[in-house]
Scaffold this active site. Sequence first.
Site, PDB file in Angstrom:
ATOM      1  CE  LYS A   8      -4.212   1.543   2.420  1.00 25.36           C
ATOM      2  NZ  LYS A   8      -5.058   1.256   3.606  1.00 25.36           N
ATOM      3  CB  SER A  22      -8.355   2.868   2.575  1.00 29.44           C
ATOM      4  OG  SER A  22      -7.546   2.250   3.573  1.00 29.44           O
ATOM      5  CB  SER A  79      -8.520  -0.325   5.154  1.00 32.97           C
ATOM      6  OG  SER A  79      -9.268   0.841   5.362  1.00 32.97           O
TER       7      SER A  79
END
Length: 575
Positions: free
Chosen positions: A115, A221, A245
């Site tokens: 990420k 996310s 997330s």
Amino acid sequence: MNAALSRNEGEGEPIRADAQTTFRSLIEGDRLLTAEELSIVEESDDATQLADHIARGRRTCVQVTKVHLKLAALLQQACGPYSEIFFDAALKRAEELDRRSEKAGRLFGVPISIKAHISMEGTGSDRGFVFDVLRPEAKRRLVDELEKQGQVEESIISLLRKQAEHLGSSNAPMVDKLLSEGAIIIAKTRMPQSVVQLDTRSNLHGQTLNPLNMNLSPGGSSGGEAASVSAGATFLGLGTDIGGSVRQPASCCGLYGIRPSVGRIAVAGINSTMPGNEGIIGTAGPFAKSRRDLELMMAILASGSHNVDPFLCPPIPWQNTEDVELPKRKLRVGVMYHDGHVEPITPIRRTLAHVVEQLKADGRVEIIPFDAEDAGVVAWKLARELYCFMESGQLIKSLANLTNEPLVPLTRYICETSPVKNHSAAESWELQYARETFKRQFWKRFGSSSSSSSPFGPDAKIDVLLCPAGAQVAPRPGKIWYWGYTSLFNLTDLPGVVFPAKNFVADSKADLQYEGREKGRTQSNEALDKQNKEEYERNREVFDGAPVGLQLIGHRFKEETLLKSLELIEHAMKH
């Protein structure tokens, strides 16, 4: 390929792609990979198998890396999951690994992604804000100007000055662990503006799409991570989870994903949107295509965490799941069909009901209904106030205002709807007291009936809790408002693993038939519940083919027993 894209970066409704357009159908239809490249992509079911192929000399690291970089480039055009792709650096590392005489490392030669806000030396670390990618001197000038205006609290100005530089100066410990096992990090993946939403859209990068159904979002996310692994461009991913997330995008993209207890993985080196706020503490977790890969990633990431961060991480060594013993009695599986706030849409209810029937037919499992009562309502209100909104979202709004970028609709929604307010210190204390009270009340229903916190004891009420991973399957872009099925367990800090309910997908015809014979549905006048139902019922066919993931919740710091329980449950589902 571009003619089939539906990636809309404006404010309006997403453009419809062809019915059930998938990334795989695009590359196969246009023959964008050669037969040899396709064989490399298809011959390994998961990272464990790929690492074995490379160790045995069946493939080289360079062969594998080249194909997956090409796949990532194609995926970027179709679905937009990446903030950066490391073409030169990844190939250089692959060449270096091929030169090694010993092919050592549990992830040797495996292409993975991480990420965007996880620090990696020399790479970007953005959170979906334009401000993040500016040079440090430009950031300082903008903050100085904001301070002169005198319209923002000095505490917010102080936090803005502490925002990390865009380019990482060192690796997060998690990254070093993966590299030490021979992994090749080929990309960093996108997240939404502000991180705090279950979609992946920003003014900086645009809208990320779901490779399994390009009418839909991969969630968020960590949606870029889920899209990358689901499409096969990377075999494993590393995301973060403070409200769902990792688990929600894993569910949206047909993957395995885990949110461990806070402290099980050392999470230093993450560029956060809420530095210093410990109302709810985030953690990190992996994405994988198989349960064994998920276990492998946890074994790597959890190992030695106490040595990296002894203040957050207790000295708990990772136990190999094959050494974990389940109870001699039946495994007590609590089932939560509804969180007491927002009802899951039909494909989720249909899938969970079928899975429960499979488990009931297995002699190793005892099903125990779990009544959430008002837990969903209470937890959602508490969580909303404990995130980065205790100061009414001033930090997030300031990060956008510094560059005059607008808040995307879901950022605006989460920052501006009730119960967001600027809390006093006393109100913050009261919220944290309420959080601890709620955690203890929830534990009484979930955990042991004695004072012991040990799972699998003879008096345990339930050993694990089976429930939806969300109220929706993969949502349409910008159309996901409720996190309660995941944030409940961030609030209570209970570890959760999401797994795909294989052979189950959203199916408008099957769902209508199920609704016709369904009994005992919970009626609710909650606005969020109504909004969630209407979104599905008005767009049933758009969701056709979307995977359904379920969530299994375990006891704190007992991730190994949670994964062992999942193994039993998946075997029982094949009964």
